[in-house]
Design an enzyme around this catalytic site. Structure first.
Site, PDB file in Angstrom:
ATOM      1  N   ARG B 217       0.862  -1.193   0.000  1.00  0.00           N
ATOM      2  CA  ARG B 217       0.000   0.000   0.000  1.00  0.00           C
ATOM      3  C   ARG B 217       0.892   1.235   0.000  1.00  0.00           C
ATOM      4  NH1 ARG B 217      -5.225  -0.006   0.703  1.00  0.00           N
ATOM      5  NH2 ARG B 217      -5.167  -2.011   1.772  1.00  0.00           N
ATOM      6  N   GLU B 289      -5.081  -8.505  -3.279  1.00  0.00           N
ATOM      7  CA  GLU B 289      -5.695  -8.049  -4.524  1.00  0.00           C
ATOM      8  C   GLU B 289      -4.651  -7.465  -5.466  1.00  0.00           C
ATOM      9  OE1 GLU B 289      -8.853  -5.151  -4.044  1.00  0.00           O
ATOM     10  OE2 GLU B 289      -8.397  -4.361  -6.036  1.00  0.00           O
ATOM     11  N   SER B 292      -8.594  -5.535 -10.527  1.00  0.00           N
ATOM     12  CA  SER B 292     -10.022  -5.378 -10.379  1.00  0.00           C
ATOM     13  C   SER B 292     -10.604  -5.078 -11.754  1.00  0.00           C
ATOM     14  CB  SER B 292     -10.276  -4.205  -9.440  1.00  0.00           C
ATOM     15  OG  SER B 292     -11.571  -4.197  -8.984  1.00  0.00           O
ATOM     16  N   ARG B 343       2.340  -4.372  -6.600  1.00  0.00           N
ATOM     17  CA  ARG B 343       1.851  -5.651  -6.095  1.00  0.00           C
ATOM     18  C   ARG B 343       2.318  -6.812  -6.953  1.00  0.00           C
ATOM     19  NH1 ARG B 343      -4.007  -4.427  -3.274  1.00  0.00           N
ATOM     20  NH2 ARG B 343      -3.189  -2.774  -1.907  1.00  0.00           N
TER      21      ARG B 343
END
Lengths: 526, 380
Positions: B217, B289, B292, B343
């Site tokens: 993050r 995650e 998306s 990520r």
């Protein structure tokens, strides 16, 4: 389209290991600056403000100094100017005083507004005040010592009085000293870097050409500028940019996107091969770091975008976050030189920029750039400057561009640069040369502000030899920065120089492997 | 009052006209205020939901697909932060000093990994018929709002630029959505399929917790985003296409992941349906995650004003000569993450780590890294 880029044995194994210095020691914070440091990047930027020079009077009339520990992002000092968070440039005032004629000449040659007389005056006053403060402190200590012994009540009372007076006097003097120091910092930070003896003196027209590579291509057909080529080949969209973001914003499309990726990748790999450590950097930084590099985040016509409700700004160049990596550090001699190649997006307000050359990709608010940054020993900076400009010459030659390398004259240097080489490439669509790159040797200008020092492995001959390496005094490193690739202007160069009569654009050889082997950009109707 | 009138009649009419005019002004003001209030309230109404979407909160999300399985390690594994430190791949300390927490520098092979991931992903998506773009990262705040984000709310994710109406984008979805703002597209232009590379900036206000460390993050990151504008009846199938592309990309990189059909409480206002991809991150010890894919139907296009003129009128309208008479409709918009670099770096480092401390580079990325096969500790 064919994938894959045959790079041919990149020497990635030779990537230099760079670690943060294991020891870091904050510089002695004798001075605390709470007022703005009006540093100029370029003399053509807005003039700095001229603060009122307040003559210091003795104790009663002086205002108390702003609290030094305040962490407020901005507050206004009595001039109504924005005051800034505290940091100090470790300027060598003594050297300035001892070399004031040379400094004055330099200020004049650079068309700088720095007020040397004021700086010297403030410095002299500061020294006097410091002596006075020392003297009072000694007296106060003497009184305190006397009070330890056995005394008559009347004597004790007299001493208490004396101690109290001394203490009050000291507090006032210390406040004066603090304010004076801030003012001295503010004025002294305006003094531009000294200048390399070979730099031509005068304004832009006096800049000299060091090297010319290639010559303007001769076209046998009417040529187009990059905007027209971009339109016909569907390579960028300034209209949508204007609608979504504002003027001077744009989208790159189709092959232009691949060209940007190819230019970036090829350039980074080429510079890695030459021993530089690749980096990507934050593009949001604290405004103090921007200032320490010699830029002015909050001046009128500033080039810097600020973030609302914070002390952060957007970077205009990767020079800023890279300069900040080793802020307030003492590097080991063995770590030098540190050579970085950094890829980042850059954001510039371009406030105050106008004119025909402002259209299209030539002057935009956001662009990608690959930047080289070197930290080195002082005696080596001239030679690293030569190395950086040589790398640029090799890169741009490889791409087949025609360009001149200029030794920029004093009035065009900008405060941090000791010497600056600009590369101007031929842009046939514009019909003139346009700057595609700049290589500056900032010597210790930035490092004194960023607090970057190193400990030489050997003491200079003049010092008394002592056992243990901790005793070699530290020195400020020299910093240099140079543009390896500013993508939009490179795109202008490639489109305009490589255009063909049929409206297509040939891709320079070195970039083809990074574009899946694509050899030319063709009009979509073909 | 245009005809011939007696003075007294005229006077009466003048009075009446004046009263009517005043009444009208007041009513029109009321109407304006009411309309604004209606807009404000109505804009809060979330998009409708696809009938197959599970109802409930995050736990109710269902797994559509699972690809691969967690790799079994025969040695104690490290998380990406430790790997990054040992391999000298990033610097969060310098980032904290220069910019603040959750800022970082990528170094050495991590830089090349970012470039390789970006290039490979863009090329792969171009091959599937998408038009590549780079976008502005500073946009007008109105565009941010029209995409369904809230620039000025408390705990907003959006950075604003001082003394202007501009913001930094948190995703390329925003500037791409804005390209065709206030436009009527021709039927023949659809579908428009874009793949956009940009940096993204997020305040992450309100985000906390252990999963907030390292690259998981951060305030700034690079991302390759897919964006589609299409006819309404086709958006379900383009949603399937987008998630299929993602599945192919992440499979090519050898990742183990699940594709989830997100439950209603986790949708976010613009999405009619949302598929999330969660990849196994062994260092974190859980799924995280990485992507998306949302079908926003006409939620964004009604705000951005993006319509198209179908080439044929629907059967129910009266046929008229001339194509200008086919009524316009709102397009449907979809967006999907092709690659969120930090990520992905977490996934690659943690999944491809070796016992000797090195990290193997996934095959598809090697040509983009000059053929590099692994990241090795510098002492070797």
């Amino acid at each position: 389209m064919r994938l894959g880029c045959c790079f041919g044995g990149a020497t990635l194994h030779t990537l230099k290991l760079v670690a943060l210095p294991s020891s870091s020691c904050p510089p002695p914070s004798r001075f605390v600056l709470t007022s703005i440091a009006p540093l100029l990047r370029s003399p053509r930027a807005a003039l700095r403000f001229s603060p009122v020079a307040r003559a210091l009077s003795s104790a009663p009339a002086v205002q108390p100094a702003a609290p030094s520990s305040s962490k407020d992002a901005t507050k206004t000092n009595s001039d109504g100017q924005l005051a800034k968070p505290q940091w100090n440039a470790l300027i060598d005032f003594k050297w300035i005083r001892d070399n004031k004629d040379a400094v004055a000449t330099n200020i004049r040659n650079r068309n700088s507004n720095a007020d040397l007389e004021l700086v010297l005056e403030l410095y002299a006053k500061m020294l006097d005040l410091q002596k006075e403060v020392e003297r009072l402190r000694k007296e106060r200590n003497a009184v305190a010592n006397k009070m330890k012994g056995k005394l008559e009540p009347s004597e004790r009372q007299k001493l208490i009085e004396e101690g109290k007076n001394l203490k009050e006097g000291l507090v006032t003097l210390e406040e004066d000293l603090l304010k004076l120091t801030e003012e001295l910092q503010q004025e002294a930070q305006c003094i531009p870097n000294m200048t390399h003896p070979d730099v031509p003196i005068g304004d832009e027209d006096c800049s000299t050409i060091r090297t010319t590579v290639g010559s303007p291509r001769e076209f046998s057909f009417p040529i187009k500028d990059h905007l027209q080529l971009g339109k016909e080949l569907d390579l960028f969209d300034f209209d949508a940019g204007g609608k979504v973001s504002g003027s001077k914003f744009y989208y790159l499309k189709n092959e232009a996107v691949m060209l940007e990726m190819a230019l970036t990748n090829w350039t980074v790999f080429e510079v890695i091969k030459r021993g530089f450590t690749p980096l990507t950097t934050p593009e949001i930084v604290r405004s103090s770091v921007v200032e320490k590099c010699g830029f002015q985040p909050r001046g009128e016509n500033t080039q810097v975008y600020s973030i609302e409700s914070s002390d952060q700004c957007l970077i205009g160049t990767a020079e800023i976050p890279v300069g900040g990596i080793h802020m307030d550090s003492i590097l080991a001699d063995s770590q030098l030189p540190l050579k970085y190649v950094a890829f980042s997006h850059c954001f510039r307000t371009e406030a105050g920029a106008a004119g025909a050359a402002a259209k299209g990709l030539y002057r935009v608010h956001q662009f990608s750039k690959v930047e080289m940054f070197v930290l080195c020993r002082p005696e080596e900076s001239d030679s690293y400057h030569e190395e950086l400009i040589r790398i640029e010459e090799e890169l741009f030659s490889s791409l087949g561009l025609h360009f001149k390398i200029l030794d920029m004259a004093t009035a065009d240097l900008g405060a941090p640069a000791y010497r600056k080489f600009d590369v101007e490439a031929w842009m046939p669509g514009l019909g003139r040369y346009g700057e595609i790159s700049s290589a500056s040797n900032c010597t210790d200008y930035q490092s004194r502000r960023l607090g970057i020092r190193y400990r030489p492995s050997e003491a200079p001959p003049s010092t008394t030899p002592k056992k243990g390496k901790g005793n070699v005094p530290t020195q400020f490193v020299h910093t240099l920065n140079a543009t390896a690739c500013a993508i939009p202007r490179m795109i202008v160069c490639i489109l305009e120089n490589y255009q063909q009569e049929d409206g297509s654009v040939v891709i320079p050889d070195p970039l083809r492997p990074f574009m899946g082997g694509l050899e030319r950009i063709t009009p979509k109707s073909q | 009052m245009k005809g011939k009138l007696e003075p007294s009649e005229r006077q009466k009419l003048i009075e009446e006209g004046k009263n009517l005019k005043e009444g009208l002004v007041t009513l029109e003001e009321d109407l304006l205020k009411l309309t604004e209030e209606l807009q404000q309230e109505a804009q809060c109404i979330p998009n409708m939901t696809h009938p197959d979407v599970p109802i409930g909160d995050e736990d109710c999300s269902t797994i559509r697909t699972t690809v691969g399985s967690p790799r079994e390690f025969s040695f104690p594994i490290k998380d990406h932060l430790q790997l990054g430190k040992e391999l000298d791949l990033f610097d969060f300390d310098a980032g904290g000093k220069v910019s603040g927490s959750k800022f970082y520098y990528l170094k050495n092979e991590a830089v090349m990994l970012e470039m390789a991931l970006t290039n490979w992903t863009v090329f792969e998506v171009i091959k599937r018929g998408f038009t590549p773009l780079t976008t502005p990262e500073i946009v007008r705040s109105s565009v941010v709002e029209k995409c369904g984000f809230q620039p000025r709310g408390e705990n907003t994710q959006v950075y604003s630029i001082e003394s202007s109406d501009q913001c930094l984008i948190g995703t390329a979805e925003i500037p791409v959505g804005g390209i065709h703002m206030d436009s009527i597209l021709a039927d023949s232009q659809l579908p428009l399929k874009y793949v956009a590379f940009s940096h993204c900036f997020r305040t992450e206000a309100g985000a906390a917790g252990a999963a907030a460390k390292g690259l998981y993050r951060v305030h700034q990151f690079s991302k390759v985003e897919m964006f589609v504008l299409c006819r309404p009846e086709e958006s379900d199938s383009y949603h399937e296409e987008l998630i299929r592309i993602e599945e192919e990309l992440f499979s090519s990189l050898g990742l183990h992941f699940k594709i989830l059909d997100m439950a209603t409480a986790d949708l976010g206002a613009p999405a009619y349906r949302k598929f999330d991809v969660e990849a196994w991150m062994p260092g974190l010890g859980r799924y995280g995650e990485i992507s998306s894919a949302s079908n926003c139907t006409d939620y964004q296009s009604r705000r951005l004003g993006i319509r198209y003129r179908p080439s044929e009128a629907p059967p129910s309208t009266t046929p008229k000569k001339g194509k200008g008479n086919v009524p316009t409709q709102f397009v449907h918009t979809l967006n999907a993450t092709a690659c969120a670099i930090p990520r992905m770096i977490v996934c690659i480092l943690e999944n491809y780590q070796q016992e000797d401390g090195s990290v193997v580079i996934p095959d598809p990325l090697r040509p983009f890294m000059g053929g590099l096969e692994r990241i090795t500790p510098k002492s070797q």
